[in-house]
Design a protein around this motif. Structure first.
Motif, PDB file in Angstrom:
ATOM      1  N   GLU A 324       0.826  -1.208   0.000  1.00 16.44           N
ATOM      2  CA  GLU A 324       0.000   0.000   0.000  1.00 16.44           C
ATOM      3  C   GLU A 324       0.858   1.254   0.000  1.00 16.44           C
ATOM      4  N   THR A 325       0.497   2.220  -0.845  1.00 18.43           N
ATOM      5  CA  THR A 325       1.221   3.479  -0.940  1.00 18.43           C
ATOM      6  C   THR A 325       0.227   4.622  -1.148  1.00 18.43           C
ATOM      7  N   ASP A 326       0.266   5.595  -0.288  1.00 21.62           N
ATOM      8  CA  ASP A 326      -0.603   6.766  -0.397  1.00 21.62           C
ATOM      9  C   ASP A 326      -0.275   7.520  -1.683  1.00 21.62           C
ATOM     10  N   ILE A 327      -1.285   7.818  -2.482  1.00 24.25           N
ATOM     11  CA  ILE A 327      -1.071   8.496  -3.756  1.00 24.25           C
ATOM     12  C   ILE A 327      -1.145  10.009  -3.624  1.00 24.25           C
ATOM     13  N   ASN A 328      -1.560  10.501  -2.456  1.00 24.25           N
ATOM     14  CA  ASN A 328      -1.695  11.944  -2.252  1.00 24.25           C
ATOM     15  C   ASN A 328      -0.335  12.603  -2.024  1.00 24.25           C
ATOM     16  N   VAL A 329      -0.279  13.876  -2.311  1.00 21.21           N
ATOM     17  CA  VAL A 329       0.964  14.631  -2.119  1.00 21.21           C
ATOM     18  C   VAL A 329       1.338  14.633  -0.640  1.00 21.21           C
ATOM     19  N   ASN A 330       2.562  14.234  -0.341  1.00 18.85           N
ATOM     20  CA  ASN A 330       3.058  14.246   1.031  1.00 18.85           C
ATOM     21  C   ASN A 330       4.581  14.233   1.019  1.00 18.85           C
ATOM     22  N   PRO A 331       5.213  15.389   1.191  1.00 22.25           N
ATOM     23  CA  PRO A 331       6.682  15.442   1.198  1.00 22.25           C
ATOM     24  C   PRO A 331       7.309  14.648   2.338  1.00 22.25           C
ATOM     25  N   LEU A 332       6.531  14.348   3.388  1.00 23.15           N
ATOM     26  CA  LEU A 332       7.070  13.521   4.471  1.00 23.15           C
ATOM     27  C   LEU A 332       7.226  12.069   4.020  1.00 23.15           C
ATOM     28  N   ARG A 333       6.618  11.734   2.907  1.00 27.85           N
ATOM     29  CA  ARG A 333       6.813  10.413   2.300  1.00 27.85           C
ATOM     30  C   ARG A 333       7.885  10.479   1.210  1.00 27.85           C
ATOM     31  N   THR A 334       7.758  11.418   0.294  1.00 24.88           N
ATOM     32  CA  THR A 334       8.629  11.442  -0.887  1.00 24.88           C
ATOM     33  C   THR A 334       9.974  12.126  -0.651  1.00 24.88           C
ATOM     34  N   ASN A 335      10.016  13.120   0.239  1.00 18.68           N
ATOM     35  CA  ASN A 335      11.219  13.948   0.386  1.00 18.68           C
ATOM     36  C   ASN A 335      11.937  13.776   1.717  1.00 18.68           C
ATOM     37  N   LEU A 336      11.575  12.777   2.481  1.00 19.15           N
ATOM     38  CA  LEU A 336      12.130  12.628   3.827  1.00 19.15           C
ATOM     39  C   LEU A 336      13.579  12.161   3.824  1.00 19.15           C
ATOM     40  N   PHE A 337      13.990  11.502   2.747  1.00 16.99           N
ATOM     41  CA  PHE A 337      15.369  11.015   2.640  1.00 16.99           C
ATOM     42  C   PHE A 337      16.193  11.893   1.697  1.00 16.99           C
ATOM     43  N   LYS A 338      17.498  11.794   1.813  1.00 22.04           N
ATOM     44  CA  LYS A 338      18.385  12.550   0.917  1.00 22.04           C
ATOM     45  C   LYS A 338      18.144  12.153  -0.535  1.00 22.04           C
ATOM     46  N   ASN A 339      17.900  10.863  -0.771  1.00 25.16           N
ATOM     47  CA  ASN A 339      17.474  10.406  -2.094  1.00 25.16           C
ATOM     48  C   ASN A 339      15.955  10.294  -2.076  1.00 25.16           C
ATOM     49  N   LYS A 340      15.275  11.053  -2.923  1.00 22.44           N
ATOM     50  CA  LYS A 340      13.819  11.062  -2.896  1.00 22.44           C
ATOM     51  C   LYS A 340      13.253   9.667  -3.147  1.00 22.44           C
ATOM     52  N   LEU A 341      12.179   9.354  -2.432  1.00 27.10           N
ATOM     53  CA  LEU A 341      11.531   8.065  -2.586  1.00 27.10           C
ATOM     54  C   LEU A 341      10.631   8.124  -3.822  1.00 27.10           C
ATOM     55  N   LYS A 342      10.949   7.317  -4.816  1.00 24.51           N
ATOM     56  CA  LYS A 342      10.231   7.356  -6.088  1.00 24.51           C
ATOM     57  C   LYS A 342       9.543   6.025  -6.376  1.00 24.51           C
ATOM     58  N   ILE A 343       8.466   6.131  -7.145  1.00 26.40           N
ATOM     59  CA  ILE A 343       7.800   4.951  -7.683  1.00 26.40           C
ATOM     60  C   ILE A 343       8.012   4.951  -9.184  1.00 26.40           C
ATOM     61  N   GLU A 344       8.645   3.919  -9.673  1.00 25.27           N
ATOM     62  CA  GLU A 344       8.953   3.810 -11.096  1.00 25.27           C
ATOM     63  C   GLU A 344       8.447   2.475 -11.614  1.00 25.27           C
ATOM     64  N   SER A 345       7.688   2.531 -12.719  1.00 23.69           N
ATOM     65  CA  SER A 345       7.080   1.326 -13.303  1.00 23.69           C
ATOM     66  C   SER A 345       6.245   0.574 -12.266  1.00 23.69           C
ATOM     67  N   GLY A 346       5.602   1.347 -11.380  1.00 22.34           N
ATOM     68  CA  GLY A 346       4.731   0.740 -10.376  1.00 22.34           C
ATOM     69  C   GLY A 346       5.456   0.083  -9.231  1.00 22.34           C
ATOM     70  N   LYS A 347       6.748   0.358  -9.075  1.00 25.72           N
ATOM     71  CA  LYS A 347       7.544  -0.327  -8.044  1.00 25.72           C
ATOM     72  C   LYS A 347       8.365   0.661  -7.226  1.00 25.72           C
TER      73      LYS A 347
END
Length: 374
Positions: A324-347
């Motif tokens: 499960e992954t929240d699809i809403n905008v949330n920088p505490l999910r995507t930007n919390l690490f030095k390398n941004k957390l990305k979803i690519e090809s559904g993974k």
């Protein structure tokens, strides 16, 4: 032996311009509590404490962590993280039993358990998923959640742009509106896409019994939590046997025996533990040895620390599942690490670095910081 030198914690909050609506309430902000456990070798283990509800729940849990847990953890030595937090907290668990607030106790313990495991993996110089299963793959597929009914089309399109092919939509607000939504989605999803529904404990047993009969005419992978997680084992198993719809439970279960009981039900295909809510990694590691691992599809709705930890655990125990992954905008999910957390090809692709493989981005921490203990 690993000896804890320090415990640092951060309470962060991201205000929402588009609140998340559930059958039991509205979320106007995304909070998170992040833990850093450091040993004398300068290794740092990360954990996340579930704190989404109620609105003051994050500050309350943050204060409990630092007022009650801190002195009992600093200086502690260990050689195995499994259920370690249960041993540490046994001497003051009665406080939570006395207050009736065993939920906050479970949430804090779960986050600390994850931090101990991450720290342990780093001292062993191995990625967390490889520590749990040497044959783990380095990615996990995800499904999009946090989708309000009135914005289903828009959110599904956003998810599709990331290669995601599975979507979970909230229902349980109004029976007629739920059916109208399912009718609208009938021709919208392709044959290789999955639809899941989340009732968020929104129905009584009688309502669920009647409504599930109507929903049997529709095509979806599961309905999550059609009745209260406080229902007893017989009630849960009865509702599973009553319908041909696939059901899913686990997000709000806080007892290992209940997880095992549900897992032993041959008709129930989906068990959804949340490692930031109850039991941490230790619970899921034990559960994976008690039930079929292909039933474990982990629940998660929080920040990047909990999501990345969940991704490592899922890749280790059930690589064919979707996380499960929240699809809403949330920088505490995507930007919390030095390398941004990305979803690519559904993974989500996992780093080969030790532990969960990433370190916190201090700019994001400082931008959304409400309170810290460092």
């Amino acid at each position: 032996m690993i000896k804890i030198k320090s415990l640092r914690s951060y309470y962060l909050e991201f205000p929402l311009t588009n609140p998340v609506i559930t059958s039991f309430g509205i979320m106007k902000a995304r909070p998170c509590i992040i833990i850093e456990l450091e040993d004398y070798g300068k290794n740092i283990g990360y954990g996340e404490i579930w704190c989404n509800f109620p609105s003051d729940g994050a500050s309350y849990r943050f204060n409990l962590l630092n007022n009650l847990y801190l002195d009992n953890i600093i200086g502690h030595e260990f050689s195995n993280p499994e259920k370690l937090i249960d041993i540490i907290t046994d001497k003051f668990k009665t406080i939570f039993v006395q207050s009736g607030d065993i939920g906050s106790f479970n949430n804090i313990n779960a986050g600390l358990d994850c931090a101990f495991w991450d720290l342990f993996a780093k001292t062993k110089k191995t990625p967390l998923n490889k520590l749990l299963n040497a044959e783990s793959q380095n990615h996990i597929s995800v499904y999009a959640s946090g989708i309000n009914p009135n914005e289903a089309y828009d959110k599904i399109e956003i998810a599709r742009s990331m290669g995601i092919k599975a979507f979970k939509i909230k229902i349980g607000f109004n029976h007629l509106l739920d059916v109208d939504l399912l009718n609208l989605l009938k021709g919208y999803l392709s044959d290789d896409e999955m639809l899941m529904l989340d009732a968020n404990q929104g129905w009584t047993i009688e309502e669920a019994s009647n409504y599930l009969k109507i929903l049997e005419d529709y095509n979806f992978s599961w309905i999550e939590e059609p009745i209260s997680a406080l229902s007893n084992k017989q009630e849960l198993n009865n509702i599973v046997s009553l319908t041909s719809c696939n059901l899913a439970f686990g997000e709000n279960i806080n007892n290992l025996d209940d997880f095992i009981s549900l897992g032993m039900n041959n008709k129930l295909k989906y068990i959804q533990p949340d490692l930031t809510k109850y039991g941490g990694i230790s619970l899921i590691n034990i559960l994976s040895k008690k039930i079929q691992t292909n039933k474990i599809w982990m629940h998660f709705l929080g920040s990047g620390v909990g999501l990345l930890t969940s991704a490592h655990v899922m890749s280790a125990i059930n690589s064919s599942a979707f996380l499960e992954t929240d699809i809403n905008v949330n920088p505490l999910r995507t930007n919390l690490f030095k390398n941004k957390l990305k979803i690519e090809s559904g993974k989500i692709n996992l780093s080969k670095n030790y532990g969960i493989g990433e370190s916190l981005d201090l700019d994001t921490i400082n931008k959304y910081l409400i309170s810290s203990y460092v």
